[in-house]
Design a protein around this motif. Sequence first.
Motif: not given
Length: 256
Positions: A205-222
């Motif tokens: 769940e900690e991994l999931y929450a961190a990925a949700v927070a990072d998703e905007p930057a991740s999605a834009a780059a990839w």
Amino acid sequence: MSQVPNVLVVQHGENGGPGRFGEWLAEAGVAVQVVTAFDGSAVPGRLAHDGLIVLGGGYMPDDDEKAPWLPATRSLVEQALRGSVPMFGVCLGGQMLAAVAGGKVQADAGAPEHGSTAVTIRPEAADDPLFHGLPDVVPAIEHHVDAITGLPPGAVWLAETARCPYQAFRVGPRAWGVQFHPEVTPRRIRQWNGEELRDQGFDREELYAAAVADEPASAAAWHAVARRFASIVRDRHRGTARPRASAVAPRGEDHG
């Protein structure tokens, strides 16, 4: 010849589809054909597509007894390299590209990486057709214990992390491998084995929450990387692509 640019995708596991990367390619006008090798679907013997994507899975690149379709998949990678067909390898797919081109892949290599991870883009990426202009650090979802431990001769090293240096690389003009998963969203993390993660010191769940927070930057780059790959595939289809780096031929499959 297909009327539209097309990419063959080799899928190694039930939950390991092309995900948003496939959606981004389709948006960019590239048809995506998925072969679900894990369920017995035949991997083609000849690469007759404008591009190739090899996805991740819980195998080493030469685990032929566990995954009997791997020799055929390695043959497709060899064909892509020899024919300068655009290729993108993810996790196992990236490891397979490294192995086929003469690099080294090792099981249980170093510390495992799981969840959203800060990937540092190296200076060599400045003129790479896919990775140029990305932020200096981009979050990407990782899920691996095996790793590339030596790049193929002549490969261009594009991205790294502290735990696993060889996060992205290019072989020749149009073949890329990545250790991370640009195709997945945070939802995938909740499908992972929570007990195995705990044994390795991770909380799902900690991994999931961190990925949700990072998703905007991740999605834009990839998303940008996917659009660029689609453009190279379209050029290949039209017969207008021009090499932008020296070709590197396959160098065998001795992983060491």
